[in-house]
Enzyme design. Structure first.
Site, PDB file in Angstrom:
ATOM      1  N   LYS A 107      -3.085 -18.347  12.093  1.00 18.53           N
ATOM      2  CA  LYS A 107      -2.525 -17.816  13.330  1.00 18.53           C
ATOM      3  C   LYS A 107      -3.505 -16.848  13.946  1.00 18.53           C
ATOM      4  O   LYS A 107      -4.257 -16.194  13.220  1.00 18.53           O
ATOM      5  CB  LYS A 107      -1.216 -17.066  13.039  1.00 18.53           C
ATOM      6  CG  LYS A 107      -0.330 -16.915  14.245  1.00 18.53           C
ATOM      7  CD  LYS A 107       0.408 -18.209  14.503  1.00 18.53           C
ATOM      8  CE  LYS A 107       1.421 -18.124  15.604  1.00 18.53           C
ATOM      9  NZ  LYS A 107       2.322 -19.283  15.538  1.00 18.53           N
TER      10      LYS A 107
HETATM   11  N1  GLU Z   1       2.357 -22.094  17.953  1.00 18.31           N
HETATM   12  C1  GLU Z   1       3.056 -23.254  17.488  1.00 18.31           C
HETATM   13  C2  GLU Z   1       3.764 -22.957  16.174  1.00 18.31           C
HETATM   14  O1  GLU Z   1       4.082 -21.838  15.860  1.00 18.31           O
HETATM   15  C3  GLU Z   1       2.168 -24.493  17.465  1.00 18.31           C
HETATM   16  C4  GLU Z   1       0.981 -24.405  16.572  1.00 18.31           C
HETATM   17  C5  GLU Z   1       0.020 -25.590  16.704  1.00 18.31           C
HETATM   18  O2  GLU Z   1       0.298 -26.519  17.437  1.00 18.31           O
HETATM   19  O3  GLU Z   1      -1.020 -25.512  16.036  1.00 18.31           O
HETATM   20  O4  GLU Z   1       4.112 -23.839  15.432  1.00 18.31           O
END
Ligand code: GLU
Length: 415
Positions: A107
């Site tokens: 993240k």
């Molecule tokens: N931000 C989204 C999540 O929390 C998508 C992450 C992604 O597609 O890599 O799952």
């Protein structure tokens, strides 16, 4: 009631430790699974439009990469500090493992309120942040995507900044605009997956989706597409909200009209339909399904005793506090956990990455069908485990995911 309101990171650790107890995972393996494998903290200086320099804190946490390149969104929010990013990175590891896509978990975060910046400032901030983390990302290393406060435009800037240094590599970022190699269906994917999972869980509970009532908190990328899809399959969306306004209409809201209003006005403020309520009242409405699709911690020990929905779909990441989760469990309310409920986004990110690598584009029907296949498999893995062990959906989802990651580590034999 003991004081059980843990932070998001403590909550993620608590669920993880409980699943290790269930799976009888030894202490050494727990440490490997618990700690992020790599963390980068960066200063992001930005020349503001008025000529002043402002420095923002940025992070990229790569929690676990045993099952494939690290994968996860980038959040622009004042709360996006290092612990917050760590918690979300860990959730991504379990999410990708649960739905069995070949990624690890990561993240990113920048501590900024995006609404306070102009488009040009956001562009400069994104380029500077991307430059600062570019040595640890890439199509085979770590693939960022949108999250709260970021969108397809942010990803276009990230792709461009990464490409300037490394050559054309659309697979370095997902959630891009269609014109730049984004996937059909990616923007709607998280909301669509929320609806797919809700339908599966409702069927298991003997609840008919057609005509069922739902309240959705949050009308951003996730909440708006979830509402739209639910309305499409005949669910009655009786309440919705965003940070500015919450509205309730027992007869059901016309989601197309509400969407039009929020696109035109920039929020739900002034929305002429339904009766004005507040966000707390929305959570406690007498509905069949409740979908928290906004931010973390909104269902807590204070309001959990008053929740009337039979089924809660965690469309946001970590919307239920640890203490509230215990109360809901005791009350027999079914909770479909975030790592399953909102996995639709990262599933279609996977399809986007695969399309980019193959230089081949799928039609939207194919994307949606394959999304349904992968998220349903994740759901069945979870419910099979839940039934077999007599545990909740969250406990089961964690057990399936943690077991998959631990097994991959054992098989690789690097420790
Ligand atoms: N931000 C989204 C999540 O929390 C998508 C992450 C992604 O597609 O890599 O799952």
């Amino acid at each position: 009631m003991p004081d059980t309101e843990l932070t998001m990171l403590e909550t993620a650790h608590a669920y993880f430790n409980e699943s290790c107890d269930l799976l009888e995972i030894n202490e050494g393996m727990r440490q490997v699974l618990l700690n992020p494998w790599r963390e980068l903290s960066v200063a992001v200086p930005v020349r503001m439009d008025n000529g002043a320099i402002q420095v923002f804190n940025g992070f990229r946490v790569q929690h676990n990469g045993v099952r494939g390149p690290y994968k996860g969104g980038v959040r622009y929010a004042p709360a996006a500090d290092s612990d917050h990013t760590r918690a979300l990175a860990m959730l991504m590891t379990w999410k990708t493992a649960l739905v069995d896509i070949p990624f690890g978990g990561a993240k990113g975060g920048v501590q900024v309120r995006p609404a306070d910046l102009s488009t040009a400032e956001l562009n400069r901030l994104t380029r500077r942040y991307t430059g600062a983390i570019s040595h640890i990302i890439g199509p085979n290393r770590d693939i960022p995507a949108p999250d709260m406060g970021t969108n397809a435009q942010t990803m276009a800037w990230m792709m461009d900044a990464y490409g300037q240094a490394n050559g054309y590599a659309p697979g370095a970022v997902t959630g891009k605009p269609i014109e730049l190699g984004g996937s059909y269906g990616r923007e709607a994917a998280t909301g669509r997956g929320v609806c797919d999972v809700a339908a599966l869980a409702a069927a298991d509970m003997g609840l008919e989706m057609e005509g069922a009532t739902v309240a959705i908190q949050g009308f951003g990328n996730v909440g708006s597409f979830a509402a739209l899809r639910m309305a499409e399959i005949g669910v009655k969306v009786v309440a919705i909200s965003d940070a500015t306004c919450a509205t309730h209409s027992p007869a059901g809201l016309d989601i197309d009209k509400v969407l039009e209003h929020s696109a035109r006005e920039g929020s739900l403020k002034g929305c002429p339909w339904g009766e004005r309520i507040n966000n707390d009242e929305l959570l406690e409405l007498d509905v069949d399904v409740l979908v928290p699709a906004a931010i973390e911690g909104v269902i807590n020990t204070r309001n959990a005793p008053g929740i009337k929905a039979k089924l809660i779909i965690e469309a946001a990441n970590s919307p239920i506090t640890y203490g509230a989760d215990l109360i809901l469990k005791e009350r027999g309310i079914t909770v479909i956990p975030d790592i399953l409920a909102n996995a639709g986004g990262v599933i279609v990110s996977y399809f986007e990455w695969a399309q980019n690598i193959q230089r081949f584009r799928w039609r939207e029907e194919r994307v949606n069908l394959e999304l349904l296949t992968l998220i349903s498999q994740g759901y069945w893995r979870t419910t099979d485990m839940a039934k077999e062990r007599g545990i909740t959906h969250r406990e089961a989802a964690y057990a399936v995911a943690v077991n998959a990651v631990a097994t991959a580590i054992e098989l690789r034999g690097f420790i």
